[in-house]
Scaffold this motif. Sequence first.
Motif, short mmCIF file in Angstrom:
data_model
loop_
_atom_site.label_atom_id
_atom_site.label_comp_id
_atom_site.label_asym_id
_atom_site.label_seq_id
_atom_site.Cartn_x
_atom_site.Cartn_y
_atom_site.Cartn_z
N GLU A 1 -2.58 29.81 20.06
CA GLU A 1 -2.21 29.18 21.32
C GLU A 1 -1.19 30.06 22.05
O GLU A 1 -0.39 30.73 21.42
CB GLU A 1 -1.58 27.80 21.06
CG GLU A 1 -2.48 26.84 20.32
CD GLU A 1 -3.66 26.38 21.14
OE1 GLU A 1 -3.71 26.61 22.37
OE2 GLU A 1 -4.57 25.80 20.55
N TYR B 1 2.06 30.29 24.17
CA TYR B 1 3.28 29.59 24.53
C TYR B 1 4.02 30.41 25.57
O TYR B 1 3.95 31.63 25.56
CB TYR B 1 4.19 29.42 23.31
CG TYR B 1 3.53 28.81 22.10
CD1 TYR B 1 2.81 27.63 22.19
CD2 TYR B 1 3.65 29.42 20.86
CE1 TYR B 1 2.22 27.06 21.07
CE2 TYR B 1 3.06 28.85 19.73
CZ TYR B 1 2.35 27.68 19.84
OH TYR B 1 1.77 27.13 18.74
N GLU C 1 10.05 18.47 27.81
CA GLU C 1 9.42 17.35 27.10
C GLU C 1 9.31 16.12 27.99
O GLU C 1 8.29 15.44 28.00
CB GLU C 1 10.19 17.05 25.81
CG GLU C 1 9.98 18.13 24.77
CD GLU C 1 10.86 17.98 23.54
OE1 GLU C 1 11.79 17.13 23.54
OE2 GLU C 1 10.63 18.73 22.57
N GLY D 1 6.43 16.13 30.20
CA GLY D 1 5.12 16.02 29.58
C GLY D 1 4.64 17.27 28.86
O GLY D 1 3.47 17.37 28.49
N LYS D 2 5.53 18.22 28.64
CA LYS D 2 5.14 19.44 27.93
C LYS D 2 5.68 19.39 26.50
O LYS D 2 6.53 18.58 26.17
CB LYS D 2 5.71 20.67 28.64
CG LYS D 2 5.11 20.89 30.02
CD LYS D 2 5.63 22.17 30.65
CE LYS D 2 4.99 22.43 31.99
NZ LYS D 2 3.66 23.00 31.90
N TYR D 3 5.18 20.28 25.68
CA TYR D 3 5.73 20.48 24.35
C TYR D 3 6.75 21.61 24.46
O TYR D 3 6.54 22.56 25.21
CB TYR D 3 4.63 20.87 23.36
CG TYR D 3 3.63 19.77 23.14
CD1 TYR D 3 3.84 18.82 22.15
CD2 TYR D 3 2.48 19.70 23.91
CE1 TYR D 3 2.91 17.80 21.95
CE2 TYR D 3 1.55 18.69 23.72
CZ TYR D 3 1.77 17.74 22.74
OH TYR D 3 0.86 16.73 22.54
N SER D 4 7.83 21.51 23.70
CA SER D 4 8.84 22.55 23.79
C SER D 4 9.67 22.58 22.51
O SER D 4 9.82 21.56 21.83
CB SER D 4 9.75 22.30 25.00
OG SER D 4 10.60 23.41 25.19
N ALA E 1 4.90 24.72 26.10
CA ALA E 1 3.44 24.79 26.09
C ALA E 1 2.82 23.45 26.46
O ALA E 1 3.50 22.42 26.50
CB ALA E 1 2.95 25.21 24.70
N ASP E 2 1.53 23.49 26.70
CA ASP E 2 0.76 22.27 26.97
C ASP E 2 0.14 21.73 25.69
O ASP E 2 -0.57 20.72 25.72
CB ASP E 2 -0.33 22.55 28.02
CG ASP E 2 0.27 22.87 29.38
OD1 ASP E 2 1.29 22.23 29.74
OD2 ASP E 2 -0.27 23.74 30.07
N VAL E 3 0.35 22.41 24.59
CA VAL E 3 -0.18 22.01 23.28
C VAL E 3 0.97 21.97 22.29
O VAL E 3 2.03 22.57 22.52
CB VAL E 3 -1.25 23.03 22.80
CG1 VAL E 3 -2.47 23.01 23.72
CG2 VAL E 3 -0.68 24.43 22.69
#
Length: 191
Positions: free
Chosen positions: A3, A5, A30, A33-36, A58-60
């Motif tokens: 992935e 990042y 976060e 709505g993102k991952y961090s 990231a979005d994942v």
Amino acid sequence: MPEKYFEIRWHARAGQGAKSASQFLTEAAEEAGKYSSSFPEYGAERSGAPMKAFNRVADVPIRLKSNIETPDVVVVIDDTLLKNSEVTSGLAEDKLLLVNTSRSIEEVRKLSGYKGRIGVIPATEIALEEIKRGIPNTVMIGALIRATDVVPLDAVKEKIKAAFSKKFSDEVVRANIRALERGYQEVKLSE
């Protein structure tokens, strides 16, 4: 395929707010709505010693836990660190070096030897004017957002309101939002 990042490496001296800025950016990402993830790395643990902090956004989900060797952005909170080759290590020429400095882009290019995209902002001066303290991290987050769109500016403003209003007066909250906005508006970017 691994992935992708968005990776940020912060360089500062202990006590200048890089760890806090990194953590704050992760929390804002976060909430948007993102991952961090965020984590610091210290050498000698004393005030004024060089240190690093890291962000991945990231979005994942983020599964990687190692230090960042090839960042998308290097943020330098103390421009006296620019002469250290470690600061731009792994930073490709199509990436960004963002520096808290009153120096010009050309001066930063000469000091650092970095040939890629450079952003400069006198963040400590702005922090002193707005917050009345020489802690430039809120200004640097504004400049970072302008240069990268890593998280929405409004998400950071909301995070400042939520986090700071619990501990500080309304004026301190407003001052930090002004500092953030000035970082966003006043950063100078090459190319």
